[in-house]
Design an enzyme around this catalytic site. Structure first.
Site, mmCIF file in Angstrom:
data_model
loop_
_atom_site.group_PDB
_atom_site.id
_atom_site.type_symbol
_atom_site.label_atom_id
_atom_site.label_comp_id
_atom_site.label_asym_id
_atom_site.label_seq_id
_atom_site.Cartn_x
_atom_site.Cartn_y
_atom_site.Cartn_z
ATOM 1 N N ASP A 116 53.186 34.250 60.886
ATOM 2 C CA ASP A 116 53.010 33.329 59.754
ATOM 3 C C ASP A 116 53.133 31.874 60.209
ATOM 4 O O ASP A 116 53.739 31.586 61.245
ATOM 5 C CB ASP A 116 54.047 33.620 58.665
ATOM 6 C CG ASP A 116 53.755 34.933 57.957
ATOM 7 O OD1 ASP A 116 52.694 35.533 58.208
ATOM 8 O OD2 ASP A 116 54.600 35.358 57.152
ATOM 9 N N ASP A 118 54.805 29.324 59.085
ATOM 10 C CA ASP A 118 56.048 28.548 58.963
ATOM 11 C C ASP A 118 57.229 29.146 59.736
ATOM 12 O O ASP A 118 58.341 28.631 59.663
ATOM 13 C CB ASP A 118 56.414 28.340 57.485
ATOM 14 C CG ASP A 118 56.627 29.645 56.731
ATOM 15 O OD1 ASP A 118 56.171 30.703 57.214
ATOM 16 O OD2 ASP A 118 57.231 29.612 55.650
ATOM 17 N N GLU A 204 55.603 46.321 55.638
ATOM 18 C CA GLU A 204 55.531 46.571 57.075
ATOM 19 C C GLU A 204 55.659 48.073 57.350
ATOM 20 O O GLU A 204 54.917 48.631 58.167
ATOM 21 C CB GLU A 204 56.639 45.804 57.804
ATOM 22 C CG GLU A 204 56.536 44.274 57.713
ATOM 23 C CD GLU A 204 57.167 43.678 56.455
ATOM 24 O OE1 GLU A 204 57.523 44.462 55.525
ATOM 25 O OE2 GLU A 204 57.304 42.442 56.385
HETATM 26 N N1 UDP Z 1 50.311 32.407 52.358
HETATM 27 C C1 UDP Z 1 49.036 32.616 51.871
HETATM 28 N N2 UDP Z 1 48.807 32.409 50.509
HETATM 29 C C2 UDP Z 1 49.788 32.029 49.636
HETATM 30 C C3 UDP Z 1 51.091 31.857 50.142
HETATM 31 C C4 UDP Z 1 51.328 32.064 51.500
HETATM 32 O O1 UDP Z 1 48.134 32.943 52.626
HETATM 33 O O2 UDP Z 1 49.507 31.863 48.428
HETATM 34 C C5 UDP Z 1 50.563 32.606 53.795
HETATM 35 C C6 UDP Z 1 51.543 31.592 54.410
HETATM 36 O O3 UDP Z 1 50.844 30.471 54.910
HETATM 37 C C7 UDP Z 1 52.237 32.407 55.489
HETATM 38 C C8 UDP Z 1 52.199 33.834 54.933
HETATM 39 O O4 UDP Z 1 51.160 33.869 53.960
HETATM 40 O O5 UDP Z 1 51.543 32.356 56.727
HETATM 41 C C9 UDP Z 1 53.524 34.235 54.267
HETATM 42 O O6 UDP Z 1 53.797 33.319 53.224
HETATM 43 P P1 UDP Z 1 55.183 32.561 53.083
HETATM 44 O O7 UDP Z 1 55.546 31.951 54.402
HETATM 45 O O8 UDP Z 1 55.111 31.652 51.903
HETATM 46 O O9 UDP Z 1 56.130 33.793 52.746
HETATM 47 P P2 UDP Z 1 57.653 34.013 53.091
HETATM 48 O O10 UDP Z 1 57.876 33.574 54.489
HETATM 49 O O11 UDP Z 1 58.390 33.165 52.124
HETATM 50 O O12 UDP Z 1 57.841 35.468 52.884
HETATM 51 MN MN MN Z 2 57.121 32.172 55.719
#
Ligand code: UDP
Ligand code: MN
Length: 254
Positions: A116, A118, A204
């Site tokens: 992902d 972030d 997963e």
């Molecule tokens: N993401 C996406 N669409 C959305 C929200 C998130 O494609 O509407 C992507 C985001 O960029 C990341 C992945 O899906 O690569 C997981 O999202 P996020 O990091 O928000 O989830 P978390 O880490 O909070 O589970």
């Molecule tokens: Mn994330």
């Protein structure tokens, strides 16, 4: 021949997107033989991401698919209610299948990883990913409500337990960032998909169970003693003042 790492990254338009992509791309610049599959959650490829990828000097594929309406989370829903990035990861998988189908032997030794935009990645993680024989697993920091979540190994890398605090019945209690799988396996099980209707936390496990068993998992990262990836999350910025400017017809120059 060094195996290629195909890293699938979902991404979506927001103020923090370019910051996240910049940080991630500058990690990936250190990695040899990496193919970055960037999948935008959008109806069309955006200029921002297209320009960004063009100038970042990585081997990449740019794809897009908009998350279906009923799977989109509105901003008032809690984040755990709906999974994010599911259709984007599936598109990445199917792109890989389409592009390896007609060429037997192509991609032999390659590995698939879901990363992902972030998260935080130690560049050492990519050596562990690349060493994958069938399925590799390792701990993920700041995950599952714990300091870290993931496999516990003996000194041979055999997984003897899982450190997790919830949904304890999951056969693979790990985050997407906590495993890598051989491309061969993804090609062999050509219908395996991530199911957006999986129970929350089970994405997963439901995905991996279509292809492999827990006993296939090899623990890596110093027999799972090291954390090399963290499930960091980018804070959602406050937008109140910008919204006021927009209402006044004077938004910040984009
Ligand atoms: N993401 C996406 N669409 C959305 C929200 C998130 O494609 O509407 C992507 C985001 O960029 C990341 C992945 O899906 O690569 C997981 O999202 P996020 O990091 O928000 O989830 P978390 O880490 O909070 O589970
Ligand atoms: Mn994330």
């Amino acid at each position: 021949h060094i195996p290629v790492i195909h890293m699938i990254t979902p991404t979506y338009s927001c103020w923090t997107q370019k910051a996240d992509l910049t940080r991630l791309s500058q990690t990936l610049m250190h990695i040899k033989n990496l193919h970055w599959i960037v999948v935008e959650d959008s109806d069309n490829k955006t200029g921002l991401v297209a320009r960004f990828l063009k100038k970042c000097n990585l081997k990449y594929t740019h794809l897009n698919v908009r998350t279906k309406k009923e799977l989109q989370r509105n901003s008032k829903e809690p984040v755990w209610r709906k999974s994010r990035g599911v259709e984007q990861r599936n598109l990445g998988l199917n792109w890989l299948r389409r592009n390896h189908m007609t060429m037997p032997g192509k991609g032999k030794g390659d590995v698939v990883y879901f990363g992902d935009d972030d998260n935080t990645y130690d560049i050492e993680l990519f050596d562990e990913i690349r060493a994958t024989r069938k399925l590799s697993v390792w701990p993920v920091g700041i995950c599952g409500g714990l300091r870290w979540e993931g496999p516990v190994c003996d000194d041979k890398g055999t997984v003897v337990d899982w450190h997790r605090s919830w949904a304890k019945l999951r056969p693979f209690p790990i985050d997407f960032a906590g495993f890598a799988i051989k491309l061969d396996v993804v090609l062999q099980f050509s219908t395996a998909e991530i199911n957006p209707d999986s129970r929350i936390g089970w994405l997963e496990s439901d995905f991996l169970s279509q292809m492999v068993q827990p006993s296939d998992a090899e623990g890596r990262a110093s027999n799972c003693k090291k954390v090399l990836v963290w499930h960091t999350r980018t804070e959602k910025p406050k937008t109140k003042d910008e919204e006021r400017l927009i209402a006044q017809g004077q938004p910040s120059d984009p």
